[in-house]
Design a protein around this motif. Structure first.
Motif, PDB file in Angstrom:
ATOM      1  N   ASN A 285     -64.677  17.559 -39.223  1.00 38.80           N
ATOM      2  CA  ASN A 285     -65.229  16.383 -39.911  1.00 38.80           C
ATOM      3  C   ASN A 285     -65.157  15.098 -39.091  1.00 38.80           C
ATOM      4  N   ILE A 286     -65.052  15.203 -37.776  1.00 40.88           N
ATOM      5  CA  ILE A 286     -65.126  14.022 -36.939  1.00 40.88           C
ATOM      6  C   ILE A 286     -66.122  14.268 -35.813  1.00 40.88           C
ATOM      7  N   GLU A 287     -66.710  13.214 -35.312  1.00 42.83           N
ATOM      8  CA  GLU A 287     -67.674  13.339 -34.219  1.00 42.83           C
ATOM      9  C   GLU A 287     -66.934  13.447 -32.883  1.00 42.83           C
ATOM     10  N   THR A 288     -67.364  14.379 -32.073  1.00 39.91           N
ATOM     11  CA  THR A 288     -66.790  14.535 -30.736  1.00 39.91           C
ATOM     12  C   THR A 288     -67.916  14.351 -29.719  1.00 39.91           C
ATOM     13  N   ARG A 289     -67.943  13.214 -29.085  1.00 43.15           N
ATOM     14  CA  ARG A 289     -68.988  12.923 -28.099  1.00 43.15           C
ATOM     15  C   ARG A 289     -68.718  13.663 -26.792  1.00 43.15           C
ATOM     16  N   ASP A 290     -69.793  13.884 -26.040  1.00 43.46           N
ATOM     17  CA  ASP A 290     -69.645  14.463 -24.712  1.00 43.46           C
ATOM     18  C   ASP A 290     -69.206  13.365 -23.754  1.00 43.46           C
ATOM     19  N   PHE A 291     -68.717  13.742 -22.616  1.00 39.91           N
ATOM     20  CA  PHE A 291     -68.297  12.781 -21.600  1.00 39.91           C
ATOM     21  C   PHE A 291     -69.535  12.109 -21.001  1.00 39.91           C
ATOM     22  N   LYS A 292     -69.485  10.809 -20.837  1.00 37.47           N
ATOM     23  CA  LYS A 292     -70.633  10.058 -20.335  1.00 37.47           C
ATOM     24  C   LYS A 292     -70.525   9.858 -18.825  1.00 37.47           C
ATOM     25  N   MET A 293     -71.605  10.200 -18.132  1.00 34.57           N
ATOM     26  CA  MET A 293     -71.603  10.079 -16.675  1.00 34.57           C
ATOM     27  C   MET A 293     -71.718   8.612 -16.275  1.00 34.57           C
ATOM     28  N   PRO A 294     -70.805   8.114 -15.433  1.00 33.08           N
ATOM     29  CA  PRO A 294     -70.865   6.709 -15.011  1.00 33.08           C
ATOM     30  C   PRO A 294     -71.972   6.493 -13.988  1.00 33.08           C
ATOM     31  N   LYS A 295     -72.314   5.246 -13.765  1.00 34.66           N
ATOM     32  CA  LYS A 295     -73.380   4.902 -12.820  1.00 34.66           C
ATOM     33  C   LYS A 295     -72.992   5.214 -11.380  1.00 34.66           C
ATOM     34  N   SER A 296     -71.706   5.404 -11.134  1.00 39.06           N
ATOM     35  CA  SER A 296     -71.242   5.697  -9.774  1.00 39.06           C
ATOM     36  C   SER A 296     -71.465   7.152  -9.380  1.00 39.06           C
ATOM     37  N   VAL A 297     -71.966   7.970 -10.318  1.00 40.13           N
ATOM     38  CA  VAL A 297     -72.172   9.392 -10.072  1.00 40.13           C
ATOM     39  C   VAL A 297     -73.659   9.716 -10.189  1.00 40.13           C
ATOM     40  N   VAL A 298     -74.150  10.585  -9.295  1.00 39.22           N
ATOM     41  CA  VAL A 298     -75.526  11.075  -9.395  1.00 39.22           C
ATOM     42  C   VAL A 298     -75.495  12.599  -9.440  1.00 39.22           C
ATOM     43  N   GLU A 299     -76.440  13.142 -10.171  1.00 41.78           N
ATOM     44  CA  GLU A 299     -76.563  14.586 -10.325  1.00 41.78           C
ATOM     45  C   GLU A 299     -77.734  15.066  -9.481  1.00 41.78           C
ATOM     46  N   VAL A 300     -77.480  15.975  -8.566  1.00 43.23           N
ATOM     47  CA  VAL A 300     -78.497  16.401  -7.597  1.00 43.23           C
ATOM     48  C   VAL A 300     -78.507  17.920  -7.498  1.00 43.23           C
ATOM     49  N   PRO A 301     -79.722  18.553  -7.513  1.00 43.90           N
ATOM     50  CA  PRO A 301     -79.793  19.994  -7.259  1.00 43.90           C
ATOM     51  C   PRO A 301     -79.607  20.267  -5.767  1.00 43.90           C
ATOM     52  N   ILE A 302     -78.829  21.268  -5.440  1.00 42.69           N
ATOM     53  CA  ILE A 302     -78.629  21.634  -4.032  1.00 42.69           C
ATOM     54  C   ILE A 302     -78.850  23.132  -3.870  1.00 42.69           C
ATOM     55  N   GLU A 303     -79.091  23.514  -2.649  1.00 40.23           N
ATOM     56  CA  GLU A 303     -79.245  24.932  -2.354  1.00 40.23           C
ATOM     57  C   GLU A 303     -77.878  25.535  -2.081  1.00 40.23           C
ATOM     58  N   ILE A 304     -77.548  26.561  -2.846  1.00 40.53           N
ATOM     59  CA  ILE A 304     -76.242  27.202  -2.711  1.00 40.53           C
ATOM     60  C   ILE A 304     -76.082  27.763  -1.303  1.00 40.53           C
ATOM     61  N   GLY A 305     -74.917  27.503  -0.738  1.00 41.85           N
ATOM     62  CA  GLY A 305     -74.619  28.038   0.578  1.00 41.85           C
ATOM     63  C   GLY A 305     -74.812  27.052   1.708  1.00 41.85           C
ATOM     64  N   THR A 306     -75.437  25.903   1.443  1.00 47.40           N
ATOM     65  CA  THR A 306     -75.626  24.920   2.500  1.00 47.40           C
ATOM     66  C   THR A 306     -74.363  24.097   2.678  1.00 47.40           C
ATOM     67  N   ASP A 307     -74.015  23.845   3.931  1.00 52.78           N
ATOM     68  CA  ASP A 307     -72.799  23.094   4.241  1.00 52.78           C
ATOM     69  C   ASP A 307     -73.043  22.233   5.478  1.00 52.78           C
ATOM     70  N   PRO A 308     -73.142  20.911   5.330  1.00 55.50           N
ATOM     71  CA  PRO A 308     -73.010  20.146   4.089  1.00 55.50           C
ATOM     72  C   PRO A 308     -74.140  20.434   3.116  1.00 55.50           C
ATOM     73  N   PRO A 309     -73.949  20.069   1.846  1.00 53.16           N
ATOM     74  CA  PRO A 309     -74.967  20.386   0.847  1.00 53.16           C
ATOM     75  C   PRO A 309     -76.334  19.784   1.194  1.00 53.16           C
ATOM     76  N   LYS A 310     -77.391  20.572   0.956  1.00 53.77           N
ATOM     77  CA  LYS A 310     -78.764  20.119   1.171  1.00 53.77           C
ATOM     78  C   LYS A 310     -79.586  20.392  -0.072  1.00 53.77           C
ATOM     79  N   LYS A 311     -80.657  19.630  -0.185  1.00 56.14           N
ATOM     80  CA  LYS A 311     -81.565  19.839  -1.293  1.00 56.14           C
ATOM     81  C   LYS A 311     -82.302  21.166  -1.104  1.00 56.14           C
ATOM     82  N   PRO A 312     -82.688  21.805  -2.181  1.00 58.24           N
ATOM     83  CA  PRO A 312     -83.470  23.036  -2.043  1.00 58.24           C
ATOM     84  C   PRO A 312     -84.907  22.706  -1.640  1.00 58.24           C
TER      85      PRO A 312
END
Length: 847
Positions: A638-665
Motif C-alpha cells: 500500500n505504498i508507492e515504490t519509485r524506481d531509481f532516477k538516472m542523474p544527468k551525470s550518467v548516459v545510457e549507451v548501447p555497445i557491442e559486447i566484447g569490445t574493449d574499450p567499449p564501442k558502439k555497435p
C-alpha cells in the motif's frame, strides 16, 4: 647519756622513715592522678575530635533534596508517528501509598528492621550502642544500626559503602528528614524505595513479582517473606534460594511474635507452610517480553553516548524513528517458523531496516529467541564476522567507478590469478569464465574480477570510499576485496548500501531524532547531518548493476516481483585449519548475508550461528534472502515504490559486447551482441565497432520447377569467394520447411514437391561472425490439367505442358530489414556464448 643518745637516734630514724613512707604515698597518688587526667583529656580530645569529624562529614553531606526522595522519573519513547510505545525506568516499581499498606506488613517490617521507629528521631541510640559494641568486638561493619529513616536516606542520597563518612552523613540527614516529614510519610518512602531483588524495587512490586498478587491480598507467611528480604535481597530471593528464604521468613515470624504482633499459634502455623507453596510457577512468571527490546536497546545506546542524559531517571521524552508495523513483523519472522523456516533454535539472525533517504532506523531484529534484556544485539553489535561478497560494491566496483570512471560495460578478464604476494585466489566454483563486463562479474559474484578492480583503484582509495559510507577498516589488504578481514554490523552495512540508493548521500543510521527534557520546553535535536559520500553517477551505476543481482544473479531468492530492488549476496569461508578443526563439510559456510534496497527502504541481514564452529548447511544459506524478501514484501504494501532516477551525470549507451574499450555497435552487429550500458557523461564511446562488417546479400535468387522431375532448383549468385557459406530456409504455403541448413554451393534442389502450393525461399550469406541481409524468392507449383482443361483428380494423373518458371526479380523481393538472423547462436569472438547459466545456490569464496 648513751641511752638518751640512742633514743634520740632512734626517734630521728623513725621520723625519717615516716617521712619516706609519706613521700612514697604522695608520689603514687600523683601518678594515678596524672594517668586519670591524661585518659580523661585524651577521651575528651577524642570525643571533641569525633564531634568535629562528625560535624565536618555532616557539613559535606548532600542537601535534603525533595526530588530525590521521590522515585526517579521514567523516560517515554515515541515512534515515528509520535505515538508512545514504551516507558523506560531502571527499576521495576509499583508505588503504594501509606493508607493502602496492610497493617500486618507494617508490623512485620518494624518488628524486623526498626522496632522503636515511632519513638526515635531518626537515630536509635540504644540500637546504635549495641552495634558499636559489636563492631568493636567483631570488626567494623559486622552489624548495622540503621533505622528505617536512615535506610531511606541511604537509598535516596548516598552510596551503599560502609564508611564513617557515609554513616555520619546518613545520621545527620536522617535527623533532618524526621523534622520535615511524618513517620507515616517516611514509612511510605521506605516501602516503595527498598530493593527487593534484581531490579525489583518496593514491596508492592515484590508481592506481584513473587506471588502474582497485591500486598493487601497476601497471607501472613508471605508478608513475613516480603518483610525479611531487604536485609539481603538476592540471598533471600525465594525463587533462587528457597532454603535461605524460608529461614529468614521464620526469623521474621519469631520477631513478630516477640514484639506481640502475632500469636504463637499464628507463628507456628505460618512456619509450617513451605516457602515454594504459593510462589508463582516458572511459566507464570515469564510474563510479556520487553517490548521492542532490540530497538530500545539501540535508543538507550544513542542517548547514553552523549554522556548528558540518563534515560532511566531524567524524565525524557525521546522521539524515535521506529515503525511499529515493521518492528513487529521483524520480531514475528525471527521468533517463529511461520514465515521463514529455520533449521533449529540456535540458528541466529540480525536484521537492520532503515529508511533509504534519511538513515532513520525503522526496525531492528537483534536475534532469535532472546530472553536476556539488553543482551547481545546481532543487528548492532555483530562486528567480528566477515562481510563476504557484500563488500564488493564498497571496496571494488564503487571506488573504480568513482575514481576511474569505469562504465558498467568495462571489460575485465576472469582468469587464473594470484594476489600480489603470489597466493592463489579462486572463484566460488574454482573456474574461470574469461572476459566479461564488471556488471556481469558483479551479479555473478566473481572473485577474480573483484580483486582486479580493487588493485586498479588502490587500497587507500578503496578504504576512504568505504569510510565515507560508514564502514571503517583499520587495515586494508587485498583479501578484503572479496570480503576477508574485518567486518561490520548489519546496521552499518545497511547505512552504507543506503548511500547508493540515495544518490550518494550518506546519513549515519540513527534511532533518535529529538529529545525533550523534563521541563517540557527544552528540545534537543539529535539526528546526524547528511553528507555527500560519492558522486551521484557512482551511486546510480552501482545500483543499476546491483539490480541485476536479483533478476539474473546470485540474489534471485530475495527478489520481490513488481519492486525495483538492488542488492548483493555474501557468504564467507572457513580456512583450511578451521575445516579440519571443526570437521567442516564441503559447501558449509560460517556466515550468509544479504544487503538490499529500493528508494524507500534499505536492509542488511546476517545469518549464522553464535559459534563459528557450527556451520550453515547449503540448504539454509538463502535464509537471509528469504528474510529480506518477506520483510520488503510486507513493508511495501500500500505504498508507492519509485524506481531509481538516472542523474544527468550518467548516459545510457548501447555497445557491442566484447569490445574493449567499449564501442558502439555497427548497423550489422547482431542484436544478441548488443548490450546497453551506463557511462559517466563525457566518457561514453564515440567509435563504432568494425567487428561486424557489411556482407553483401546473395543476388539473382531464382527458383525453377522441373515438370518432368517434379523438383525445384534454387539458384543464386554472390560476388565474394572464399569461405562464404549460405544459410537457406523456406516455407510452403506459410508453413516452415524442415531445417535446410548451410551450404557453400550457390544452388540447391528440392524434391517431394506438392502441386498447387507456393514455395518461398530465403538465402543469407555467412562469413564467420558476419551475416548478410537475406534475399528471397517464391514460386507456385501449377496443378496438372486433363485434355479438356479439367483439374487433376485423385484417381488419375494428367500431364500439363511445361510453362515458364515463376520467379520474382530481386527488386521485388520481400526484404527483411531487421537483424533477426535465424540460426545465429550468438557466440562471441572468443568462442564463448554470451548467454551464461546464472549461478544458483553457489557459495562465494572470500579467501
Amino acid at each position: 647519756m648513751a641511752s638518751n643518745y640512742k633514743s634520740r637516734e632512734e626517734r630521728r630514724r623513725q621520723q625519717q622513715a615516716g617521712k619516706s613512707k609519706k613521700k612514697k604515698r604522695t608520689k603514687a597518688g600523683t601518678i594515678f592522678k596524672r594517668i586519670f587526667l591524661t585518659v580523661f583529656f585524651l577521651g575528651l580530645a577524642c570525643f571533641l575530635s569525633g564531634i568535629g569529624l562528625f560535624a565536618y562529614y555532616a557539613s559535606s553531606a548532600p542537601k535534603l533534596d525533595d526530588a530525590l526522595l521521590i522515585d526517579p522519573v521514567s523516560s517515554e519513547l515515541y515512534d515515528k508517528d509520535g505515538e508512545l510505545f514504551t516507558v523506560l525506568a531502571i527499576e521495576n516499581r509499583d508505588y503504594i501509598e501509606y493508607d493502602q499498606i496492610p497493617k500486618l506488613l507494617e508490623d512485620a517490617v518494624l518488628a524486623t528492621e526498626d522496632s522503636r521507629f515511632y519513638k526515635h528521631n531518626g537515630l536509635d541510640i540504644i540500637r546504635f550502642a549495641g552495634a558499636v559494641l559489636a563492631n568493636i568486638t567483631r570488626g567494623y561493619g559486622s552489624e548495622g544500626a540503621s533505622t528505617l529513616t536512615q535506610q531511606v536516606i541511604k537509598n535516596s542520597f548516598l552510596d551503599p559503602e560502609k564508611t564513617l563518612k557515609r554513616k555520619a552523613q546518613e545520621a545527620w540527614l536522617a535527623f533532618q528528614l524526621e523534622r520535615k516529614y511524618t513517620k507515616e510519610e517516611i514509612f511510605e518512602m521506605y516501602v516503595n524505595k527498598i530493593l527487593m531483588s534484581g531490579n525489583i524495587y518496593g514491596m508492592e512490586t515484590a508481592a506481584k513479582y513473587f506471588y502474582g498478587r497485591e500486598l493487601k491480598d497476601l497471607e501472613l507467611h508471605e508478608i513475613a517473606q516480603i518483610a525479611g528480604m531487604p536485609q539481603s535481597p538476592n540471598r533471600y530471593n525465594p525463587f533462587k534460594n528457597p532454603e535461605n528464604a524460608e529461614k529468614r521468613r521464620n526469623i521474621v515470624l519469631s520477631l513478630m511474635y516477640k514484639h506481640k504482633k502475632i500469636t504463637k499459634e499464628e507463628m507456628e502455623k505460618a512456619k509450617q507452610i513451605p516457602v515454594e507453596q504459593t510462589l508463582l510457577s516458572e511459566d507464570q512468571r515469564k510474563g510479556t517480553p520487553y517490548k521492542y527490546d532490540s530497538f530500545v536497546d539501540h535508543v538507550i545506546h544513542e542517548v547514553e553516548k552523549s554522556g548528558k542524559y540518563n534515560v532511566y531517571s531524567d524524565g525524557l521524552k525521546i522521539y524515535t524513528t521506529l515503525d511499529q508495523n515493521a518492528q513487529q513483523y521483524t520480531e514475528e519472522m525471527l521468533n517463529s517458523n511461520e514465515i521463514v523456516a529455520f533449521p533449529d533454535d540456535e540458528f541466529q539472525a540480525g536484521i537492520a531496516l532503515i529508511e533509504t533517504g534519511t538513515g532513520e532506523i525503522r526496525a531492528l531484529g537483534g536475534g532469535r529467541n532472546q530472553e536476556v534484556k539488553r543482551g547481545f544485539n546481532y543487528a548492532t553489535d555483530l562486528k567480528s564476522r566477515q562481510l563476504g561478497s557484500t563488500v564488493k560494491p564498497l571496496l571494488d566496483y564503487g571506488p573504480a567507478i568513482e575514481h576511474l570512471k569505469w562504465s558498467t560495460g568495462q571489460r575485465i578478464v576472469d582468469e587464473p590469478y594470484t594476489y600480489s604476494d603470489g597466493t592463489k585466489i579462486n572463484n566460488h566454483d574454482n573456474k574461470s569464465q574469461g572476459p566479461m563486463s564488471i556488471r556481469e562479474a558483479l551479479y555473478k559474484s566473481r572473485n577474480i574480477p573483484a580483486l582486479k578492480a580493487f588493485q586498479e583503484v588502490g587500497p587507500e582509495k578503496a578504504k576512504d570510499f568505504a569510510a565515507n559510507i560508514g564502514i571503517h577498516f583499520k587495515n586494508m589488504y587485498e583479501s578484503y576485496s572479496i570480503g576477508g578481514g574485518e567486518g561490520a554490523s548489519p546496521l552499518e552495512l545497511a547505512g552504507a548500501y543506503a548511500a547508493f540508493g540515495n544518490n550518494g548521500i550518506y546519513t549515519e543510521p540513527h534511532a533518535v531524532v529529538k529529545i525533550v527534557l523534563r521541563d517540557g520546553e527544552t528540545e534537543i535535536k539529535t539526528a546526524p547531518e547528511a553528507k555527500s559520500a560519492m558522486k551521484d553517477y557512482t551511486a546510480y551505476m552501482v545500483t543499476d548493476m546491483l539490480k541485476d543481482v536479483l533478476t539474473k544473479g546470485t540474489g534471485k531468492t530475495a527478489n520481490v516481483p513488481g519492486l525495483h530492488i538492488a542488492g548483493k549476496t555474501g557468504t564467507t569461508n572457513y580456512t583450511t585449519k578451521e575445516k579440519k578443526e571443526y570437521n567442516i563439510q564441503n559447501g558449509d559456510v560460517p556466515d550468509s548475508w544479504f544487503a538490499g534496497y529500493n528508494t524507500n527502504y534499505t536492509a542488511a541481514i546476517w545469518t549464522g550461528y553464535d559459534k563459528k564452529a557450527t556451520p550453515i548447511k547449503s540448504k539454509d544459506q538463502k535464509i537471509a534472502q528469504q528474510l529480506f524478501k518477506n520483510l520488503f514484501s510486507h513493508i511495501s504494501q500500500n505504498i508507492e515504490t519509485r524506481d531509481f532516477k538516472m542523474p544527468k551525470s550518467v548516459v545510457e549507451v548501447p555497445i557491442e559486447i566484447g569490445t574493449d574499450p567499449p564501442k558502439k555497435p555497427s548497423d550489422y552487429t547482431p542484436k544478441d551482441r548488443i548490450s546497453t550500458e551506463l557511462f559517466v557523461k563525457g566518457t561514453e564511446p564515440t567509435a563504432v565497432s568494425e567487428t561486424f562488417e557489411t556482407l553483401e546479400a546473395p543476388s539473382n535468387v531464382t527458383a525453377t520447377f522441373d515438370e518432368e522431375r517434379e523438383e525445384i532448383t534454387l539458384e543464386w549468385s554472390h560476388p565474394d569467394e572464399g569461405d562464404i557459406e549460405f544459410e537457406v530456409s523456406g516455407t510452403v504455403d506459410g508453413t516452415e520447411l524442415p531445417e535446410i541448413g548451410r551450404t557453400s554451393d550457390t544452388s540447391i534442389v528440392f524434391t517431394s514437391i506438392e502441386r498447387g502450393s507456393t514455395y518461398t525461399f530465403t538465402v543469407a550469406a555467412i562469413d564467420g561472425d558476419m551475416q548478410s541481409d537475406p534475399a528471397s524468392t517464391s514460386i507456385t507449383i501449377p496443378l496438372i490439367e486433363d485434355d479438356e482443361g479439367e483439374e487433376e483428380t485423385d484417381d488419375e494423373t494428367i500431364e500439363v505442358p511445361e510453362g515458364p518458371p515463376i520467379t520474382r526479380p530481386e527488386d521485388e523481393e520481400e526484404q527483411n530489414t531487421g537483424n533477426d538472423n535465424e540460426g545465429n547462436n550468438g557466440d562471441q569472438e572468443d568462442g564463448s556464448s554470451n548467454i551464461e547459466d546464472t549461478p544458483s545456490g553457489e557459495t562465494e569464496n572470500n579467501e
